[in-house]
Write an enzyme that holds these catalytic residues in place. Structure first.
Site, PDB file in Angstrom:
ATOM      1  N   LYS A  99       3.540   2.755  11.282  1.00 11.77           N
ATOM      2  CA  LYS A  99       2.141   2.859  11.715  1.00 11.77           C
ATOM      3  C   LYS A  99       1.324   1.689  11.153  1.00 11.77           C
ATOM      4  CE  LYS A  99      -0.742   5.816   9.404  1.00 11.77           C
ATOM      5  NZ  LYS A  99      -1.924   5.132   8.852  1.00 11.77           N
ATOM      6  N   ASN A 100       1.449   1.458   9.849  1.00  9.56           N
ATOM      7  CA  ASN A 100       0.603   0.454   9.215  1.00  9.56           C
ATOM      8  C   ASN A 100       1.096  -0.974   9.456  1.00  9.56           C
ATOM      9  OD1 ASN A 100      -0.985   2.548   8.419  1.00  9.56           O
ATOM     10  ND2 ASN A 100      -0.275   2.575   6.289  1.00  9.56           N
ATOM     11  N   ARG A 123     -13.773   4.728   0.210  1.00  2.64           N
ATOM     12  CA  ARG A 123     -13.160   3.656   0.992  1.00  2.64           C
ATOM     13  C   ARG A 123     -14.161   2.685   1.630  1.00  2.64           C
ATOM     14  NH1 ARG A 123      -8.247   6.029   4.452  1.00  2.64           N
ATOM     15  NH2 ARG A 123      -7.516   3.887   4.292  1.00  2.64           N
ATOM     16  N   ASP A 148       0.652   6.419  -0.683  1.00  3.90           N
ATOM     17  CA  ASP A 148       0.996   7.169   0.540  1.00  3.90           C
ATOM     18  C   ASP A 148       2.215   8.083   0.355  1.00  3.90           C
ATOM     19  OD1 ASP A 148      -1.116   6.007   1.839  1.00  3.90           O
ATOM     20  OD2 ASP A 148       0.082   4.540   2.927  1.00  3.90           O
TER      21      ASP A 148
END
Ligand code: EPU
Length: 420
Positions: free
Chosen positions: A22-23, A122, A306
């Site tokens: 995904k990243n 964030r 993560d």
């Protein structure tokens, strides 16, 4: 809304392929905004976040087609709109990755300022500071970041106060399309950064040093479209490893990159897992009961934030006490209250979670408002006695491709249930 229903206690065993990261996919898709042409990406995971960035790029005028399973073409000649609206940025913070490329190519961009999210505040101040150093004029108005660089961006020396992954990516992309040279100091070193640098170089850019904390980008190159295979998802890999560890199972995880998972592999070995690996596979045999270990998250190559939640599920049934310290995000313990409802003995104080391993967890109705917290509850459910029902599955769908189907293939009793 769907739920995932797991009847725990089954040992998982077999072979599981990992999907594209995904990243990795998100910055690669954003990079298509840098120049006109037709890009082609393979090994693209089937995820909600990928669909979100596709919708966002279409909003700007990109033409995107799924040509076969996991393969997309992205045609970026007709970019005619430079506003990333609140509704999209709100559902996926990584939308901020379009800011650097849009601004560098079009001389202007306007994106909704992401608010806080489930795992922390964030902010994106380092993205904005870096773009300002490259000559952008930035204004915050009505919840939007308006950025202008009518004469284009120019190279600069930028020292990040804190290591930031998407911040490094945003500035790498902007710098590749700027005039003059850029140096990024205290840059992120994640595998996804190296992947993006490879893509930018394949597009005709000149990016050196990715994977170290000093990245040098020579600007002024004419960029063109490119083809690229998305790298394997190291967090999905780690999540499967945790599934083997917690069930005392035996998994061969394929299509992955073991070198990207070293910090996690080391901790699972300390937990008593027996792990062997080849060029693109990892085999994990879980112990009868995991041993306790202490963990502190840090930027790559340290233990990834993560994977913190999934690892905590494993430690919840360890034979002793562990301490987990989360140093990246201030609120990334959403899973703790839910794990407690499953019988875990975890106390939180500041950045630390003190975990006293219990003999076993018990199934419960749980939910989380964060992707990795949701994954940790799935992992816990695999080992828990009885039935675990996980709600708000859409968080899981943001980052795991059909996780229930994959885990069912290796013997887990897990299914998706469509609720009324
Ligand atoms: N930070 C600032 N200002 C900034 C940027 C970051 O203060 O301008 C702080 C953040 O608040 C945080 C720390 O710096 O405390 C590191 O955040 P970072 O910017 O590295 O996070 P990110 O780029 O927003 C990416 C991943 C996350 C992953 C983190 C850390 C993507 C699309 N997202 O986020 O992935 O947790 O790096 O490794 O690459 C996930 O996949 O579940 C996920 C959340």
């Amino acid at each position: 809304m769907d739920s995932i229903v797991i009847t725990g206690g089954r040992r998982i065993e077999g072979e599981l392929p990992v999907s594209g990261a995904k990243n990795g996919a998100l910055p690669a898709f954003a990079a298509t905004l840098l120049c006109p042409g037709t890009f082609r990406f393979s090994n693209v995971p089937d995820l909600r976040d990928v669909q979100t960035i596709i919708s966002l790029l279409r909003e700007f005028g990109s033409e995107i087609s799924a040509v076969e399973d996991g393969v997309y073409t992205l045609e970026s000649s007709g970019i005619n709109h430079v506003v990333a609206p609140y509704d999209m940025v709100r559902t996926m913070r990584a939308s901020v990755l379009v800011l650097g490329p849009l601004l560098a190519r079009n001389g202007q961009a306007k994106i909704s300022l992401p608010g806080g999210c489930a795992i922390g505040e964030r902010p994106i101040n380092f993205h904005l500071k870096g773009l300002e150093a490259m000559g952008a004029e930035i204004a915050l108005e009505h919840g939007y970041v308006s950025a202008k660089a009518p004469d284009g961006l120019r190279g600069a020396k930028i020292i990040f106060d804190t290591v930031t992954v998407t911040g490094t990516e945003n500035l790498m992309m902007a710098a590749a399309a700027a005039t003059g040279d850029t140096v990024l100091e205290n840059a992120a070193r994640e595998p996804e950064i190296i992947f993006l640098a490879d893509l930018l170089n394949r597009m005709g850019g000149d990016v050196q040093g990715a994977g170290t904390d000093r990245i040098q980008i020579k600007g002024g190159r004419k960029l063109h479209a490119a083809e690229m295979e998305i790298i394997p998802d190291r967090i999905e890999t780690g999540t499967f490893m945790a599934a083997a560890a917690i069930t005392g199972g035996h998994l061969k995880i394929t299509s992955c990159n073991p070198a990207d998972c070293e910090a996690f592999t080391q901790k699972l070995r300390e937990c008593g897992c027996s792990i062997s690996e080849g060029e693109n596979w990892i085999e994990v045999k879980g112990p009868r009961r995991p041993s306790p270990v202490d963990i502190e998250t840090s930027p790559h190559p340290g233990f990834p934030t993560d994977m913190q939640a999934q690892m905590m599920a494993v430690l919840a049934i360890a034979d002793g006490a562990s301490i987990v310290t989360e140093t990246i995000f201030e609120n990334r313990y959403m899973h703790v209250a839910e794990l407690r409802r499953m019988g875990a003995d975890i106390k939180l104080k500041d950045k630390n979670a003190f975990i006293k391993g219990v003999e076993s967890l018990s199934g419960a109705d749980v939910m989380a408002t964060d992707l990795r917290a949701s994954a940790s509850l799935v992992i816990a459910g695999l080992a828990a006695k009885g039935i675990t029902r996980l709600g708000r599955v859409y968080h899981l769908d943001r980052g795991y491709q059909h996780i229930e189907k994959k885990l069912a293939l290796v013997g887990a009793d897990i299914k998706r249930v469509r609720e009324r």
